[in-house]
Design a protein around this motif. Structure first.
Motif, PDB file in Angstrom:
ATOM      1  N   UNK A   1       0.820  -1.214   0.000  1.00 25.42           N
ATOM      2  CA  UNK A   1       0.000   0.000   0.000  1.00 25.42           C
ATOM      3  C   UNK A   1       0.857   1.268   0.000  1.00 25.42           C
ATOM      4  N   UNK A   2       2.144   1.119  -0.254  1.00 22.38           N
ATOM      5  CA  UNK A   2       3.015   2.282  -0.346  1.00 22.38           C
ATOM      6  C   UNK A   2       3.453   2.844   0.988  1.00 22.38           C
ATOM      7  N   UNK A   3       3.388   2.023   2.052  1.00 21.41           N
ATOM      8  CA  UNK A   3       3.787   2.470   3.385  1.00 21.41           C
ATOM      9  C   UNK A   3       4.962   1.634   3.879  1.00 21.41           C
ATOM     10  N   UNK A   4       5.536   2.073   4.997  1.00 26.58           N
ATOM     11  CA  UNK A   4       6.685   1.367   5.570  1.00 26.58           C
ATOM     12  C   UNK A   4       6.316   0.475   6.754  1.00 26.58           C
ATOM     13  N   UNK A   5       5.199   0.768   7.416  1.00 28.22           N
ATOM     14  CA  UNK A   5       4.811  -0.025   8.577  1.00 28.22           C
ATOM     15  C   UNK A   5       3.302   0.004   8.727  1.00 28.22           C
ATOM     16  N   UNK A   6       2.814  -0.621   9.782  1.00 31.86           N
ATOM     17  CA  UNK A   6       1.381  -0.664  10.046  1.00 31.86           C
ATOM     18  C   UNK A   6       1.114  -0.362  11.506  1.00 31.86           C
ATOM     19  N   UNK A   7      -0.024   0.271  11.777  1.00 34.36           N
ATOM     20  CA  UNK A   7      -0.553   0.377  13.126  1.00 34.36           C
ATOM     21  C   UNK A   7      -1.563  -0.761  13.267  1.00 34.36           C
ATOM     22  N   UNK A   8      -1.306  -1.678  14.201  1.00 30.11           N
ATOM     23  CA  UNK A   8      -2.129  -2.856  14.374  1.00 30.11           C
ATOM     24  C   UNK A   8      -3.341  -2.523  15.246  1.00 30.11           C
ATOM     25  N   UNK A   9      -4.509  -3.001  14.840  1.00 26.76           N
ATOM     26  CA  UNK A   9      -5.762  -2.647  15.511  1.00 26.76           C
ATOM     27  C   UNK A   9      -6.457  -3.907  16.003  1.00 26.76           C
TER      28      UNK A   9
ATOM     29  N   UNK B   1       6.344  -3.782  14.317  1.00 27.49           N
ATOM     30  CA  UNK B   1       7.390  -4.309  15.210  1.00 27.49           C
ATOM     31  C   UNK B   1       7.974  -3.181  16.047  1.00 27.49           C
ATOM     32  N   UNK B   2       7.091  -2.335  16.570  1.00 25.26           N
ATOM     33  CA  UNK B   2       7.520  -1.185  17.367  1.00 25.26           C
ATOM     34  C   UNK B   2       6.348  -0.722  18.215  1.00 25.26           C
ATOM     35  N   UNK B   3       6.641   0.036  19.257  1.00 28.86           N
ATOM     36  CA  UNK B   3       5.573   0.672  20.017  1.00 28.86           C
ATOM     37  C   UNK B   3       5.062   1.894  19.260  1.00 28.86           C
ATOM     38  N   UNK B   4       3.755   2.160  19.380  1.00 27.03           N
ATOM     39  CA  UNK B   4       3.113   3.258  18.660  1.00 27.03           C
ATOM     40  C   UNK B   4       2.758   4.385  19.627  1.00 27.03           C
TER      41      UNK B   4
END
Length: 283
Positions: free
Chosen positions: A153-161, A171-174
């Protein structure tokens, strides 16, 4: 030994069952960043997944130190993995007492780079991980797939919901920063990993005059935040400039994130005027 000469049994429980703990510790200026915190978390994880700890804290520190000395590592990461070991068959339960396999290597790479300077993009994804994310294990398939989905989707990471709230990044704290300047990150529980860099950021609240609140926040709060960022050992503090294609704030790393970066880099011994002069522009 050279990486190409290292071998692990195909019957190792880390390979077969992801029955393994791991840690990634940053090295800057030839010194470890928060090594004690990584060793303490490794100890908790090993206990939680029934793997005997093959070293005490001093032993782990000596192993890490030998790696950076032998590899002449001044900036980068040390990856450490401890598995439940290899046996003569594939057996779910395994022996009564495990004999661990230990693997570690030094990875030379810049820690303060373009992502920290320019920011990264993220998307929202459903969190499909197991329920004990507070233990740092190698059960990372959901995270790997999240990175692939974000990249598509053209992004580097995700915010998991999960259940209507953001747990953490892939793989990081948000973290988010409200328009009133309040910093918010998820409170500790089995739902998230207790990040070592997270602890380092928390320690800056007094020096930086920050208000930090530990609570769950929604995707809507994140999308409407003034700033957002992630924290991890590898990326340290990475500004998030876009979520699901929408700009966060003005679409640039914000002043609170910049101030946090500057203070964190200074705490680990960096000369920000040369290593990260951009932290001085909006902080």
């Amino acid at each position: 030994m050279p990486l190409g000469e290292a071998h692990v049994s195909p019957l190792d429980r880390g390979f077969l069952f992801a029955h393994a703990a791991y840690e990634v510790t940053a090295v800057y200026g030839g010194r470890f960043v928060d090594l004690d915190g990584h060793i303490a978390r490794l100890t908790r994880t090993l206990e939680g997944i029934a793997i005997p700890n093959p070293h005490d804290a001093a032993g782990w520190e000596a192993l890490h130190t030998e790696l950076i000395v032998r590899n002449k590592l001044t900036e980068g990461l040390v990856y450490l993995e401890v598995t439940a070991g290899a046996y003569d068959t594939r057996d779910f339960a395994g022996p009564e007492i495990f004999v661990p396999t230990v693997f570690a290597y030094a990875d030379a790479k810049p820690l303060i780079g373009a992502a920290a300077r320019d920011g990264i993009k993220a998307v929202f994804l459903n969190d499909t991980r197991w329920k004990r994310r507070d233990m740092k294990t190698t059960q990372l398939l959901s995270q790997a797939l999240a990175y692939r989905a974000a990249k598509a989707q053209g992004a580097e990471t995700a915010f998991m919901v999960e259940d209507g709230f953001v747990t953490e990044a892939a793989s990081a704290n948000a973290w988010i920063v409200t328009r009133a300047g309040e910093i918010i990150t998820r409170d500790l529980s089995p739902a998230i990993l207790p990040g070592i860099t997270r602890v380092g950021v928390m320690a800056l609240r007094g020096k930086g005059g920050f208000t930090i609140t530990e609570r769950a926040f929604t995707p809507e709060e994140a999308a409407g935040a003034a700033e957002a960022f992630t924290t991890s050992a590898g990326a340290m503090i990475a500004p998030v400039t876009h979520l699901d294609g929408r700009a966060i704030g003005d679409g640039q790393p914000g002043p609170v994130t910049r101030k946090l970066q500057r203070l964190y880099y200074e705490a680990m011994g960096a000369d920000v005027s040369s290593a990260a002069p951009w932290t001085l522009e909006r902080a």
